[in-house]
Write an enzyme that holds these catalytic residues in place. Structure first.
Site, mmCIF file in Angstrom:
data_model
loop_
_atom_site.group_PDB
_atom_site.id
_atom_site.type_symbol
_atom_site.label_atom_id
_atom_site.label_comp_id
_atom_site.label_asym_id
_atom_site.label_seq_id
_atom_site.Cartn_x
_atom_site.Cartn_y
_atom_site.Cartn_z
ATOM 1 N N LEU A 64 0.786 -1.268 0.053
ATOM 2 C CA LEU A 64 -0.096 -0.051 0.092
ATOM 3 C C LEU A 64 0.890 1.224 -0.155
ATOM 4 O O LEU A 64 0.386 2.591 -0.122
ATOM 5 C CB LEU A 64 -0.965 0.000 1.370
ATOM 6 C CG LEU A 64 -1.871 -1.016 1.238
ATOM 7 C CD1 LEU A 64 -2.742 -1.079 2.625
ATOM 8 C CD2 LEU A 64 -2.739 -1.096 0.120
ATOM 9 N N ARG A 65 2.409 1.280 -0.197
ATOM 10 C CA ARG A 65 2.885 2.334 0.000
ATOM 11 C C ARG A 65 2.858 3.191 -1.167
ATOM 12 O O ARG A 65 2.917 4.384 -0.976
ATOM 13 C CB ARG A 65 4.597 1.748 0.202
ATOM 14 C CG ARG A 65 5.725 3.086 0.254
ATOM 15 C CD ARG A 65 6.781 2.462 0.756
ATOM 16 N NE ARG A 65 7.028 1.966 1.861
ATOM 17 C CZ ARG A 65 7.766 1.072 2.485
ATOM 18 N NH1 ARG A 65 8.668 0.659 1.728
ATOM 19 N NH2 ARG A 65 7.849 0.551 3.606
ATOM 20 N N GLY A 66 2.678 2.585 -2.225
ATOM 21 C CA GLY A 66 2.296 3.323 -3.597
ATOM 22 C C GLY A 66 1.312 4.223 -3.452
ATOM 23 O O GLY A 66 1.445 5.598 -3.720
#
Length: 341
Positions: free
Chosen positions: A278-280
């Site tokens: 989910l970092r993007g």
């Protein structure tokens, strides 16, 4: 002191300048990676950034701790707090520190002050580059050529925000939170995936093909090298305007709303592209919020996401052997498909 080329005078690399400005507005985005051709102003832009950053309030200590955040203070500042000594805050320039490829681990993390140890018999810590970069920017040119053990070291510090030193009879830790800026030429080698994932934004720079732009770049560079002080003075007002815009955006950042509809769009885009984790989309949301603050907008909307999606997501894509398009092109295509849906 060497004069840096004015940030406002850089032409033809708008995406790179935008990414650096966004990182200056919100350091939590996670840094900027600039990859591309040699001689396209990558190092020039990073060093020019230092001259436009607003000053920060720092404690009178080797790590210029933030007096407003005592919970993140170094041991020196903590001892002053226990002794109820007043912390002296001074206005300091935001550090932009170069990490040369030939730097040793001791130079980066810090080591025993040998001169003090030999002359006075005292064990005193000599802070390294990580200490100098605290609350600022750490710049690594040719980052793809950095030795693996130094990459591992940077990953550990970037993840924890703290530098732990256990060597030569020394045992200490100090805060080391910085924005990592890396540049390099992809022809000279790829970046390790673990380090690549730590960068919030990635910019691909190319040699300008427009005749007018190339002529302007050459003329400005030549004028700067012939008279650095005079050329810089010419752009003083424009550089000040960039500094004011960054400062105003920082002040507005907390008030910029992120509607659920915008978050949904960011998630849909990440799912469509098949990004891992989910970092993007978290980075995309933060970067879009910083962009909205820079533009004076009160909420993050689809245009903010669409314009920054290639910068925030292109370096997070898995390789697709059946798709010959570049990663930035794949992101732009997904943005178009989502717009049309």
């Amino acid at each position: 002191m060497r004069i840096a080329f004015p940030f406002a005078a850089i032409v033809g690399q708008d995406q790179m300048k935008l990414a650096l400005s966004i990182a200056a507005v919100d350091p939590s985005i996670g840094g900027v990676l600039v990859f591309g051709d040699r001689g396209t102003g990558k190092s020039t832009a990073v060093r020019a950034l230092a001259a436009v950053l607003p000053q920060m309030a720092g404690a009178d200590c080797p790590y210029h701790c933030d007096p407003a955040r005592p919970d993140e203070a170094c041991e020196i500042c903590r001892s002053r707090q226990k002794g109820k000594r007043a912390q002296k805050a001074v206005a300091l320039p935001v550090p932009v520190v170069d990490l040369p490829l030939g730097a040793t681990e001791d130079r980066i993390v810090g080591s025993l002050d040998l001169e003090r140890a030999l002359s006075a018999g005292e064990k005193r810590f000599e802070p390294g580059l990580l200490a100098k970069a605290h609350r600022g920017f750490l710049y690594i040119d040719e980052i793809n050529l950095l030795e693996d053990h130094l990459v591992d070291l940077l990953l550990d510090v970037a993840a924890s925000g703290e530098n732990v030193v256990e060597r030569e009879g020394l045992s200490l830790r100090h805060p080391a939170r910085f924005v990592l800026i890396g540049s390099g030429n992809p022809e000279e080698g790829e970046l390790r995936p673990q380090l690549l994932d730590r960068f919030g934004l990635s910019v691909e720079v190319k040699t300008p093909t427009d005749l007018k732009t190339r002529i302007t770049v050459v003329k400005r560079r030549d004028a700067f090298e012939r008279d650095p002080a005079g050329f810089t003075a010419t752009y003083a007002a424009e550089n000040a305007a960039v500094r004011d815009a960054i400062l105003a955006a920082r002040n507005r950042l907390g008030g910029v709303a992120v509607p659920d509809e915008t978050l949904e769009k960011a998630a849909q885009l990440s799912i469509r592209l098949g990004t891992d984790g989910l970092r993007g989309e978290l980075t995309l949301m933060r970067a879009a919020r910083a962009l909205a603050a820079l533009q004076g907008d009160g909420a993050v909307l689809w245009p903010h996401l669409a314009s920054l999606a290639p910068l925030a997501l292109s370096h997070r894509l898995r390789r697709d052997p059946l798709d010959e398009a570049g990663s930035a092109t794949r992101v732009e295509r997904a943005v178009g498909e989502l717009e049309a849906a």
